[in-house]
Scaffold this active site. Structure first.
Site, PDB file in Angstrom:
ATOM      1  N   GLY A  54      53.197  45.423  30.259  1.00 25.90           N
ATOM      2  CA  GLY A  54      53.622  44.690  29.583  1.00 25.90           C
ATOM      3  C   GLY A  54      52.997  44.441  28.427  1.00 25.90           C
ATOM      4  N   GLU A  55      52.940  43.114  27.954  1.00 24.34           N
ATOM      5  CA  GLU A  55      51.804  42.671  26.903  1.00 24.34           C
ATOM      6  C   GLU A  55      50.897  41.962  27.484  1.00 24.34           C
ATOM      7  OE1 GLU A  55      52.368  44.395  23.977  1.00 24.34           O
ATOM      8  OE2 GLU A  55      50.158  43.568  23.379  1.00 24.34           O
ATOM      9  N   SER A  56      49.474  42.304  27.290  1.00 21.74           N
ATOM     10  CA  SER A  56      48.590  41.367  28.087  1.00 21.74           C
ATOM     11  C   SER A  56      48.167  40.037  27.669  1.00 21.74           C
ATOM     12  CB  SER A  56      47.176  42.201  28.187  1.00 21.74           C
ATOM     13  OG  SER A  56      46.743  42.810  26.900  1.00 21.74           O
ATOM     14  N   CYS A  86      48.290  48.921  33.345  1.00 24.74           N
ATOM     15  CA  CYS A  86      48.421  48.828  32.188  1.00 24.74           C
ATOM     16  C   CYS A  86      47.845  47.409  31.524  1.00 24.74           C
ATOM     17  CB  CYS A  86      49.662  49.394  31.496  1.00 24.74           C
ATOM     18  SG  CYS A  86      49.586  50.152  29.774  1.00 24.74           S
ATOM     19  N   ARG A 113      42.118  48.040  24.531  1.00 22.22           N
ATOM     20  CA  ARG A 113      43.405  48.129  24.584  1.00 22.22           C
ATOM     21  C   ARG A 113      43.632  49.035  23.502  1.00 22.22           C
ATOM     22  NH1 ARG A 113      45.547  42.819  22.711  1.00 22.22           N
ATOM     23  NH2 ARG A 113      47.654  43.573  23.420  1.00 22.22           N
ATOM     24  N   ILE A 141      51.662  54.256  28.043  1.00 23.54           N
ATOM     25  CA  ILE A 141      52.583  53.593  27.197  1.00 23.54           C
ATOM     26  C   ILE A 141      51.471  52.693  26.785  1.00 23.54           C
ATOM     27  CG2 ILE A 141      54.420  52.441  26.539  1.00 23.54           C
ATOM     28  CD1 ILE A 141      55.800  53.360  29.510  1.00 23.54           C
ATOM     29  N   ARG A 142      51.086  53.056  25.284  1.00 23.23           N
ATOM     30  CA  ARG A 142      49.990  52.035  24.653  1.00 23.23           C
ATOM     31  C   ARG A 142      48.971  51.733  25.577  1.00 23.23           C
ATOM     32  NH1 ARG A 142      51.301  47.641  21.941  1.00 23.23           N
ATOM     33  NH2 ARG A 142      53.011  47.193  23.431  1.00 23.23           N
ATOM     34  N   HIS A 177      51.319  53.816  34.085  1.00 20.67           N
ATOM     35  CA  HIS A 177      52.070  53.108  34.799  1.00 20.67           C
ATOM     36  C   HIS A 177      52.694  53.767  36.216  1.00 20.67           C
ATOM     37  CE1 HIS A 177      53.590  50.163  31.858  1.00 20.67           C
ATOM     38  NE2 HIS A 177      52.970  50.778  31.063  1.00 20.67           N
ATOM     39  N   GLU A 179      54.451  53.183  38.518  1.00 22.88           N
ATOM     40  CA  GLU A 179      55.595  52.720  39.196  1.00 22.88           C
ATOM     41  C   GLU A 179      56.953  53.602  38.335  1.00 22.88           C
ATOM     42  OE1 GLU A 179      53.904  51.237  36.800  1.00 22.88           O
ATOM     43  OE2 GLU A 179      55.176  50.261  35.264  1.00 22.88           O
TER      44      GLU A 179
HETATM   45  N1  GLN Z   1      49.084  47.577  25.003  1.00 24.92           N
HETATM   46  C1  GLN Z   1      49.603  46.552  25.889  1.00 24.92           C
HETATM   47  C2  GLN Z   1      48.518  45.445  25.996  1.00 24.92           C
HETATM   48  O1  GLN Z   1      47.447  45.794  25.970  1.00 24.92           O
HETATM   49  C3  GLN Z   1      49.819  47.453  27.237  1.00 24.92           C
HETATM   50  C4  GLN Z   1      50.742  47.970  27.302  1.00 24.92           C
HETATM   51  C5  GLN Z   1      51.543  48.435  28.621  1.00 24.92           C
HETATM   52  O2  GLN Z   1      51.509  47.555  29.651  1.00 24.92           O
HETATM   53  N2  GLN Z   1      52.470  49.379  28.487  1.00 24.92           N
HETATM   54  O3  GLN Z   1      48.747  44.521  26.394  1.00 24.92           O
END
Ligand code: GLN
Length: 195
Positions: A54-56, A86, A113, A141-142, A177, A179
């Site tokens: 998600g977004e940390s 992630c 990150r 993903i990122r 990821h 999952e």
């Molecule tokens: N870039 C996001 C972060 O640093 C992580 C991306 C993700 O969980 N897919 O929070």
């Protein structure tokens, strides 16, 4: 006895983890179910915990606001198996390279990150993972990378010289990821940490 495996459900890829956990628990012969965790009292019912992607920064903030933050740290130190994927991988670390945020700090490692750069924001790659016989199809993903681990952590996978998976006793950090790959092996390995 039925057991519960928690998935932190404040933000991010929650239902995908719940889905694959159901399968992994069945395959490992574990009776019980995955449950979403939103409040700290729900955490008391679980024998293992996943912190999803998600977004940390957003997840960190919401964990603090919901009182989950300190309790996760305590239970992690007591030996609760926790897997962070992630953004969850970022949160498990003690240090980040740039942006400062409140980290759980349970694993003695540094993360960077969004470390694969703009061109490679999202990509898929088969990776060799320590303990798995065949490569695992990793979906990034990122994704972060783990830039440094102390000797308390065992490195489980790399892409080139970049660390993307590590373990420290009851704790597992996965930069991608698992999952999303329709492959239960990482979740099954995680469940095997339950005592
Ligand atoms: N870039 C996001 C972060 O640093 C992580 C991306 C993700 O969980 N897919 O929070």
């Amino acid at each position: 006895m039925d057991i519960n495996v928690g998935v932190i459900a404040v933000q991010g890829a929650v239902s995908e983890h719940i889905g694959i956990l159901k399968r992994a628990m069945k395959e490992n012969g574990i009776e019980g179910k995955p449950i979403p965790i939103r409040k700290s009292n729900e955490l008391e019912k679980v024998v293992a915990l996943i912190i999803p992607g998600g977004e940390s920064t957003a997840i960190s903030k919401q964990l603090v606001e919901s009182d989950l933050f300190d309790r996760i740290v305590e239970r992690g130190k007591e030996g609760l198996p926790i897997m962070g994927t992630c953004a969850g991988c970022v949160l498990l670390a003690k240090r980040t390279v740039r942006k400062k945020m409140k980290l759980l700090g349970l694993m003695d490692m540094t993360v960077e990150r969004n470390a694969f750069g703009r061109q490679r924001e999202s990509f898929e790659q088969d990776i060799d993972i320590c303990g798995l016989e065949r490569p695992f199809h990793g979906i990034f993903i990122r994704a972060p990378i783990i830039t440094h681990v102390s000797d308390k952590c065992k490195i489980l996978a790399r892409i080139g010289d970049k660390i993307i998976m590590a373990k420290q006793k009851n704790l597992m950090a996965v930069a991608f990821h698992p999952e999303l790959s329709n492959d239960t092996r990482i979740h099954r390995a995680f469940l095997s940490l339950i005592k």
